[in-house]
Design a protein around this motif. Sequence first.
Motif, PDB file in Angstrom:
ATOM      1  N   LEU A 106       1.010  -0.879  -0.069  1.00 14.48           N
ATOM      2  CA  LEU A 106       0.497   0.170  -0.147  1.00 14.48           C
ATOM      3  C   LEU A 106       0.629   1.382   0.293  1.00 14.48           C
ATOM      4  O   LEU A 106       1.063   2.391  -0.797  1.00 14.48           O
ATOM      5  CB  LEU A 106      -1.354  -0.307   0.736  1.00 14.48           C
ATOM      6  CG  LEU A 106      -2.005   0.957   0.664  1.00 14.48           C
ATOM      7  CD1 LEU A 106      -2.790   1.347  -0.221  1.00 14.48           C
ATOM      8  CD2 LEU A 106      -2.750   1.039   2.323  1.00 14.48           C
ATOM      9  N   PHE A 107       1.876   1.181   0.522  1.00 15.52           N
ATOM     10  CA  PHE A 107       3.016   2.244   1.158  1.00 15.52           C
ATOM     11  C   PHE A 107       3.720   2.440  -0.839  1.00 15.52           C
ATOM     12  O   PHE A 107       3.623   3.914  -0.947  1.00 15.52           O
ATOM     13  CB  PHE A 107       4.343   1.897   1.543  1.00 15.52           C
ATOM     14  CG  PHE A 107       5.108   3.471   1.961  1.00 15.52           C
ATOM     15  CD1 PHE A 107       4.367   4.319   2.819  1.00 15.52           C
ATOM     16  CD2 PHE A 107       6.644   3.641   1.731  1.00 15.52           C
ATOM     17  CE1 PHE A 107       5.410   5.362   2.135  1.00 15.52           C
ATOM     18  CE2 PHE A 107       7.079   4.436   1.633  1.00 15.52           C
ATOM     19  CZ  PHE A 107       6.920   5.363   1.558  1.00 15.52           C
ATOM     20  N   ALA A 108       3.944   1.604  -0.706  1.00 13.70           N
ATOM     21  CA  ALA A 108       4.654   1.230  -2.927  1.00 13.70           C
ATOM     22  C   ALA A 108       3.379   2.268  -3.804  1.00 13.70           C
ATOM     23  O   ALA A 108       4.115   3.004  -4.621  1.00 13.70           O
ATOM     24  CB  ALA A 108       4.901   0.150  -3.449  1.00 13.70           C
ATOM     25  N   THR A 109       2.143   1.697  -3.932  1.00 17.13           N
ATOM     26  CA  THR A 109       1.518   2.359  -4.514  1.00 17.13           C
ATOM     27  C   THR A 109       0.625   3.457  -4.414  1.00 17.13           C
ATOM     28  O   THR A 109       0.519   4.200  -5.215  1.00 17.13           O
ATOM     29  CB  THR A 109      -0.130   1.135  -4.954  1.00 17.13           C
ATOM     30  OG1 THR A 109      -0.764   0.912  -4.231  1.00 17.13           O
ATOM     31  CG2 THR A 109       1.586  -0.442  -4.748  1.00 17.13           C
ATOM     32  N   GLY A 110      -0.081   3.998  -2.585  1.00 18.85           N
ATOM     33  CA  GLY A 110      -1.284   4.144  -2.545  1.00 18.85           C
ATOM     34  C   GLY A 110      -1.986   3.629  -2.521  1.00 18.85           C
ATOM     35  O   GLY A 110      -2.291   2.728  -3.299  1.00 18.85           O
ATOM     36  N   LEU A 111      -3.129   4.443  -2.164  1.00 19.44           N
ATOM     37  CA  LEU A 111      -4.770   3.448  -2.133  1.00 19.44           C
ATOM     38  C   LEU A 111      -5.203   4.032  -3.967  1.00 19.44           C
ATOM     39  O   LEU A 111      -5.641   2.217  -4.174  1.00 19.44           O
ATOM     40  CB  LEU A 111      -6.029   4.123  -1.201  1.00 19.44           C
ATOM     41  CG  LEU A 111      -7.015   3.500  -1.146  1.00 19.44           C
ATOM     42  CD1 LEU A 111      -6.980   1.792  -0.640  1.00 19.44           C
ATOM     43  CD2 LEU A 111      -7.769   4.536  -0.058  1.00 19.44           C
ATOM     44  N   SER A 112      -4.870   4.397  -4.469  1.00 15.09           N
ATOM     45  CA  SER A 112      -5.680   4.318  -5.504  1.00 15.09           C
ATOM     46  C   SER A 112      -5.233   3.613  -6.684  1.00 15.09           C
ATOM     47  O   SER A 112      -5.604   3.526  -7.218  1.00 15.09           O
ATOM     48  CB  SER A 112      -5.881   5.972  -6.188  1.00 15.09           C
ATOM     49  OG  SER A 112      -4.348   6.164  -7.029  1.00 15.09           O
ATOM     50  N   LEU A 114      -3.404   0.840  -6.004  1.00 12.86           N
ATOM     51  CA  LEU A 114      -3.265  -0.644  -4.995  1.00 12.86           C
ATOM     52  C   LEU A 114      -3.180  -1.131  -5.988  1.00 12.86           C
ATOM     53  O   LEU A 114      -3.247  -3.580  -6.459  1.00 12.86           O
ATOM     54  CB  LEU A 114      -3.688  -0.735  -4.263  1.00 12.86           C
ATOM     55  CG  LEU A 114      -3.074  -2.231  -3.411  1.00 12.86           C
ATOM     56  CD1 LEU A 114      -2.043  -3.232  -3.256  1.00 12.86           C
ATOM     57  CD2 LEU A 114      -4.519  -2.707  -1.914  1.00 12.86           C
ATOM     58  N   GLY A 115      -5.076  -1.330  -6.561  1.00 14.73           N
ATOM     59  CA  GLY A 115      -5.730  -2.620  -7.551  1.00 14.73           C
ATOM     60  C   GLY A 115      -4.725  -2.610  -8.745  1.00 14.73           C
ATOM     61  O   GLY A 115      -4.623  -3.683  -9.426  1.00 14.73           O
ATOM     62  N   ARG A 116      -3.967  -1.990  -9.426  1.00 12.72           N
ATOM     63  CA  ARG A 116      -3.170  -1.842 -10.338  1.00 12.72           C
ATOM     64  C   ARG A 116      -1.741  -2.986  -9.642  1.00 12.72           C
ATOM     65  O   ARG A 116      -2.061  -3.854 -11.000  1.00 12.72           O
ATOM     66  CB  ARG A 116      -2.003  -0.953 -10.740  1.00 12.72           C
ATOM     67  CG  ARG A 116      -3.385   0.379 -11.313  1.00 12.72           C
ATOM     68  CD  ARG A 116      -2.677   1.605 -12.601  1.00 12.72           C
ATOM     69  NE  ARG A 116      -3.239   2.654 -12.426  1.00 12.72           N
ATOM     70  CZ  ARG A 116      -3.354   3.911 -13.103  1.00 12.72           C
ATOM     71  NH1 ARG A 116      -1.492   3.519 -13.504  1.00 12.72           N
ATOM     72  NH2 ARG A 116      -3.979   4.519 -13.373  1.00 12.72           N
TER      73      ARG A 116
END
Length: 216
Positions: A106-112, A114-116
């Motif tokens: 989650l820290f790597a992607t950010g919430l927006s 994470l699905g990717r």
Amino acid sequence: MTDILEMRRQAETPVVASQADYPAVAKDLAEAFMDDVMFNWFMRTDGRRVEAQHRLFNLLITRMAASGKARVDRPAGGGAAAVWLPFSAVGPMSFIEELRALPTMLFATGLSRLGRLMAVQSDMDKNHPVARPHAYLWFLGVAPAAQGHGVGSALLRHANARLDAAGEPAYLETQTERNIALYKRHGFEVISEHRPRPDAPLLWSLWREPRDPSHA
């Protein structure tokens, strides 16, 4: 300053990374993939991107290599790494592993985004061939300053010689089209093309049959 000639020479007879080397391996791979098209698609885009990518690779390398499931080849002085997994280690994480990895992801992607990242993982699992045992080249990365100077090829040649001696096939994915020609020179052939989502970069899956060492 990177001594590229020495790195390439060391890559011809790489060492197998020990647990003490894993933080340096993670750093090398994080930097190698900093401008990668797929990582650019799912990683966060703010000022903490570098920190996030280093944390993500540290998680990945520690989880696989420290468990004894991975073999990490690298020049003795670092700057590049090839991470190989056995066929038996491929597959989705357990629920417990996913829970432990979630904060870093989650820290790597950010919430927006994470699905990717989850879509990439799912797509790679879905398209990974399962009919035959093989070695899986999970990551092959070279420090940006040394890219294009034969370091990655040297690591591949060393691994291919080992796999040929064992009669073992190999598999990998790449999201970088220009790398396909490189892998083909080392005996890999494209077996499929796929996208994690319609808006995602294309992934190519490649397979290599072992060669008879006596005819190499």
